[in-house]
Design a protein around this motif. Structure first.
Motif, PDB file in Angstrom:
ATOM      1  N   HIS A   1      -9.853  15.887   7.324  1.00  0.00           N
ATOM      2  CA  HIS A   1      -8.666  16.203   6.541  1.00  0.00           C
ATOM      3  C   HIS A   1      -7.678  15.045   6.625  1.00  0.00           C
ATOM      4  CE1 HIS A   1      -5.346  18.360   4.811  1.00  0.00           C
ATOM      5  NE2 HIS A   1      -4.611  18.091   5.867  1.00  0.00           N
ATOM      6  N   PHE A   2      -7.195  14.589   5.476  1.00  0.00           N
ATOM      7  CA  PHE A   2      -6.277  13.458   5.420  1.00  0.00           C
ATOM      8  C   PHE A   2      -4.826  13.913   5.504  1.00  0.00           C
ATOM      9  CE2 PHE A   2      -3.413  10.667   3.161  1.00  0.00           C
ATOM     10  CZ  PHE A   2      -3.657   9.472   3.792  1.00  0.00           C
ATOM     11  N   GLU A   3      -4.042  13.165   6.260  1.00  0.00           N
ATOM     12  CA  GLU A   3      -2.594  13.353   6.286  1.00  0.00           C
ATOM     13  C   GLU A   3      -1.938  11.988   6.219  1.00  0.00           C
ATOM     14  OE1 GLU A   3      -0.484  15.785   9.123  1.00  0.00           O
ATOM     15  OE2 GLU A   3      -2.220  17.101   9.301  1.00  0.00           O
ATOM     16  N   ASN A   4      -0.909  11.877   5.393  1.00  0.00           N
ATOM     17  CA  ASN A   4      -0.144  10.638   5.355  1.00  0.00           C
ATOM     18  C   ASN A   4       0.565  10.440   6.691  1.00  0.00           C
ATOM     19  OD1 ASN A   4      -0.495   9.473   2.720  1.00  0.00           O
ATOM     20  ND2 ASN A   4       0.638  11.213   1.896  1.00  0.00           N
ATOM     21  N   PRO A   5       0.831   9.181   7.042  1.00  0.00           N
ATOM     22  CA  PRO A   5       1.608   8.936   8.264  1.00  0.00           C
ATOM     23  C   PRO A   5       3.003   9.532   8.125  1.00  0.00           C
ATOM     24  CG  PRO A   5       0.786   6.866   7.308  1.00  0.00           C
ATOM     25  CD  PRO A   5       0.479   7.956   6.348  1.00  0.00           C
ATOM     26  N   PRO A   6       3.657   9.789   9.241  1.00  0.00           N
ATOM     27  CA  PRO A   6       5.037  10.288   9.175  1.00  0.00           C
ATOM     28  C   PRO A   6       5.939   9.247   8.506  1.00  0.00           C
ATOM     29  CG  PRO A   6       4.254  10.182  11.461  1.00  0.00           C
ATOM     30  CD  PRO A   6       3.181   9.634  10.598  1.00  0.00           C
ATOM     31  N   ARG A   7       7.028   9.710   7.938  1.00  0.00           N
ATOM     32  CA  ARG A   7       7.954   8.816   7.219  1.00  0.00           C
ATOM     33  C   ARG A   7       8.445   7.669   8.111  1.00  0.00           C
ATOM     34  NH1 ARG A   7      10.234  12.303   2.838  1.00  0.00           N
ATOM     35  NH2 ARG A   7       8.889  11.580   1.148  1.00  0.00           N
ATOM     36  N   GLU A   8       8.677   7.947   9.384  1.00  0.00           N
ATOM     37  CA  GLU A   8       9.137   6.886  10.290  1.00  0.00           C
ATOM     38  C   GLU A   8       8.119   5.748  10.342  1.00  0.00           C
ATOM     39  OE1 GLU A   8       9.801   6.457  15.006  1.00  0.00           O
ATOM     40  OE2 GLU A   8      10.976   8.043  14.044  1.00  0.00           O
ATOM     41  N   ARG A   9       6.840   6.096  10.424  1.00  0.00           N
ATOM     42  CA  ARG A   9       5.768   5.087  10.443  1.00  0.00           C
ATOM     43  C   ARG A   9       5.721   4.334   9.116  1.00  0.00           C
ATOM     44  NH1 ARG A   9       2.974   1.097  11.954  1.00  0.00           N
ATOM     45  NH2 ARG A   9       0.756   1.148  11.582  1.00  0.00           N
ATOM     46  N   ILE A  10       5.884   5.043   7.989  1.00  0.00           N
ATOM     47  CA  ILE A  10       5.901   4.395   6.679  1.00  0.00           C
ATOM     48  C   ILE A  10       7.055   3.391   6.620  1.00  0.00           C
ATOM     49  CG2 ILE A  10       6.309   4.775   4.219  1.00  0.00           C
ATOM     50  CD1 ILE A  10       4.703   7.406   4.523  1.00  0.00           C
ATOM     51  N   GLY A  11       8.215   3.778   7.133  1.00  0.00           N
ATOM     52  CA  GLY A  11       9.353   2.866   7.186  1.00  0.00           C
ATOM     53  C   GLY A  11       9.059   1.635   8.021  1.00  0.00           C
ATOM     54  N   ASP A  12       8.388   1.820   9.154  1.00  0.00           N
ATOM     55  CA  ASP A  12       8.015   0.684  10.000  1.00  0.00           C
ATOM     56  C   ASP A  12       7.070  -0.262   9.261  1.00  0.00           C
ATOM     57  OD1 ASP A  12       9.550   1.764  12.054  1.00  0.00           O
ATOM     58  OD2 ASP A  12       7.817   2.590  13.135  1.00  0.00           O
ATOM     59  N   LEU A  13       6.111   0.304   8.529  1.00  0.00           N
ATOM     60  CA  LEU A  13       5.170  -0.518   7.762  1.00  0.00           C
ATOM     61  C   LEU A  13       5.912  -1.321   6.693  1.00  0.00           C
ATOM     62  CD1 LEU A  13       2.300   2.090   7.315  1.00  0.00           C
ATOM     63  CD2 LEU A  13       2.180   0.000   8.693  1.00  0.00           C
ATOM     64  N   LEU A  14       6.813  -0.667   5.988  1.00  0.00           N
ATOM     65  CA  LEU A  14       7.563  -1.348   4.926  1.00  0.00           C
ATOM     66  C   LEU A  14       8.523  -2.395   5.485  1.00  0.00           C
ATOM     67  CD1 LEU A  14       8.203   1.691   2.583  1.00  0.00           C
ATOM     68  CD2 LEU A  14       6.789  -0.318   2.061  1.00  0.00           C
ATOM     69  N   ALA A  15       9.057  -2.157   6.660  1.00  0.00           N
ATOM     70  CA  ALA A  15       9.980  -3.110   7.272  1.00  0.00           C
ATOM     71  C   ALA A  15       9.274  -4.405   7.664  1.00  0.00           C
ATOM     72  CB  ALA A  15      10.646  -2.488   8.495  1.00  0.00           C
ATOM     73  N   ALA A  16       7.986  -4.319   7.975  1.00  0.00           N
ATOM     74  CA  ALA A  16       7.255  -5.477   8.475  1.00  0.00           C
ATOM     75  C   ALA A  16       6.395  -6.170   7.418  1.00  0.00           C
ATOM     76  CB  ALA A  16       6.361  -5.029   9.644  1.00  0.00           C
ATOM     77  N   VAL A  17       6.371  -5.643   6.204  1.00  0.00           N
ATOM     78  CA  VAL A  17       5.440  -6.146   5.194  1.00  0.00           C
ATOM     79  C   VAL A  17       5.835  -7.532   4.683  1.00  0.00           C
ATOM     80  CG1 VAL A  17       6.574  -5.128   3.178  1.00  0.00           C
ATOM     81  CG2 VAL A  17       4.135  -5.461   3.155  1.00  0.00           C
ATOM     82  N   GLY A  18       4.801  -8.322   4.401  1.00  0.00           N
ATOM     83  CA  GLY A  18       4.995  -9.622   3.762  1.00  0.00           C
ATOM     84  C   GLY A  18       4.631  -9.519   2.292  1.00  0.00           C
ATOM     85  N   ASN A  19       3.339  -9.485   1.997  1.00  0.00           N
ATOM     86  CA  ASN A  19       2.849  -9.459   0.622  1.00  0.00           C
ATOM     87  C   ASN A  19       2.289  -8.097   0.242  1.00  0.00           C
ATOM     88  OD1 ASN A  19       3.398 -12.212   0.291  1.00  0.00           O
ATOM     89  ND2 ASN A  19       1.400 -12.791   1.105  1.00  0.00           N
ATOM     90  N   ILE A  20       2.603  -7.678  -0.976  1.00  0.00           N
ATOM     91  CA  ILE A  20       2.063  -6.439  -1.526  1.00  0.00           C
ATOM     92  C   ILE A  20       1.242  -6.801  -2.758  1.00  0.00           C
ATOM     93  CG2 ILE A  20       2.548  -4.189  -2.546  1.00  0.00           C
ATOM     94  CD1 ILE A  20       5.260  -4.235  -1.074  1.00  0.00           C
ATOM     95  N   ALA A  21      -0.073  -6.629  -2.688  1.00  0.00           N
ATOM     96  CA  ALA A  21      -0.929  -6.823  -3.855  1.00  0.00           C
ATOM     97  C   ALA A  21      -0.927  -5.512  -4.634  1.00  0.00           C
ATOM     98  CB  ALA A  21      -2.352  -7.183  -3.432  1.00  0.00           C
ATOM     99  N   VAL A  22      -0.630  -5.586  -5.926  1.00  0.00           N
ATOM    100  CA  VAL A  22      -0.554  -4.394  -6.757  1.00  0.00           C
ATOM    101  C   VAL A  22      -1.753  -4.385  -7.702  1.00  0.00           C
ATOM    102  CG1 VAL A  22       0.838  -3.024  -8.336  1.00  0.00           C
ATOM    103  CG2 VAL A  22       1.962  -4.409  -6.577  1.00  0.00           C
ATOM    104  N   VAL A  23      -2.729  -3.547  -7.381  1.00  0.00           N
ATOM    105  CA  VAL A  23      -3.951  -3.447  -8.173  1.00  0.00           C
ATOM    106  C   VAL A  23      -3.697  -2.525  -9.361  1.00  0.00           C
ATOM    107  CG1 VAL A  23      -6.367  -2.718  -8.175  1.00  0.00           C
ATOM    108  CG2 VAL A  23      -5.409  -3.859  -6.162  1.00  0.00           C
ATOM    109  N   GLY A  24      -3.927  -3.065 -10.550  1.00  0.00           N
ATOM    110  CA  GLY A  24      -3.659  -2.294 -11.757  1.00  0.00           C
ATOM    111  C   GLY A  24      -2.262  -2.520 -12.297  1.00  0.00           C
ATOM    112  N   LEU A  25      -1.588  -3.573 -11.824  1.00  0.00           N
ATOM    113  CA  LEU A  25      -0.244  -3.881 -12.311  1.00  0.00           C
ATOM    114  C   LEU A  25      -0.327  -4.308 -13.770  1.00  0.00           C
ATOM    115  CD1 LEU A  25       2.769  -4.317 -12.018  1.00  0.00           C
ATOM    116  CD2 LEU A  25       2.296  -6.493 -10.902  1.00  0.00           C
ATOM    117  N   SER A  26       0.386  -3.606 -14.614  1.00  0.00           N
ATOM    118  CA  SER A  26       0.396  -3.896 -16.047  1.00  0.00           C
ATOM    119  C   SER A  26       1.433  -4.960 -16.370  1.00  0.00           C
ATOM    120  CB  SER A  26       0.721  -2.625 -16.837  1.00  0.00           C
ATOM    121  OG  SER A  26       0.802  -2.907 -18.221  1.00  0.00           O
TER     122      SER A  26
END
Length: 144
Positions: free
Chosen positions: A2-27
């Motif tokens: 069963h899949f569960e998204n990470p908690p919002r705090e973890r999502i915030g940590d991921l976004l705070a540390a991100v460098g590059n975001i590849a957007v697949v399907g970007l129009s």
């Protein structure tokens, strides 16, 4: 499993540390959701790398690649604007380039893609809009 998204705090940590975001399907069409979301993230200071096999040239002022494998630099998040049935293939491509996060946009769910991500040590996020999550989790936070 069963899949569960990470908690919002973890999502915030991921976004705070991100460098590059590849957007697949970007129009390259400005009225499409993928364009509007990627543009908003770009305006918030994130580096967007467009991935679209039908576009030559640039989107949002960035070189557009036909595949993830063509990107010559590290990718932290692979943000996916493709139908669910294509997401397992994208997940494998994301794993092959060493991405840290597989992010399936709102309305996109693929257990197979999540399983591939888990197998390769990636964090998977599904059925969530990266722009909305960024606004919620990064309010008042600075990026690393």
């Amino acid at each position: 499993m069963h899949f569960e998204n990470p908690p919002r705090e973890r999502i915030g940590d991921l976004l705070a540390a991100v460098g590059n975001i590849a957007v697949v399907g970007l129009s390259d069409k400005t009225d499409r959701t993928s364009y509007m979301v990627a543009r908003a993230m770009q305006m918030r200071g994130y580096r967007i790398i467009p991935v679209n096999p039908t576009v030559d040239g640039e989107i949002l002022g960035e070189k557009c690649y036909h595949t993830l494998a063509e990107i010559p630099e590290p990718v932290d998040i692979v943000n996916v604007f493709r139908r669910s049935e294509f997401c397992a293939e994208v997940a494998q491509e994301a794993a092959d380039i060493g991405a840290n996060v597989l992010w399936l946009q709102q309305g996109i769910i693929s257990q197979e893609a999540a399983d591939i991500a888990a197998l390769h040590g990636m964090t998977a996020i599904m059925d969530r809009c990266i722009k909305v999550e960024e606004a919620i989790t990064m309010h008042g936070r600075s990026r690393v």
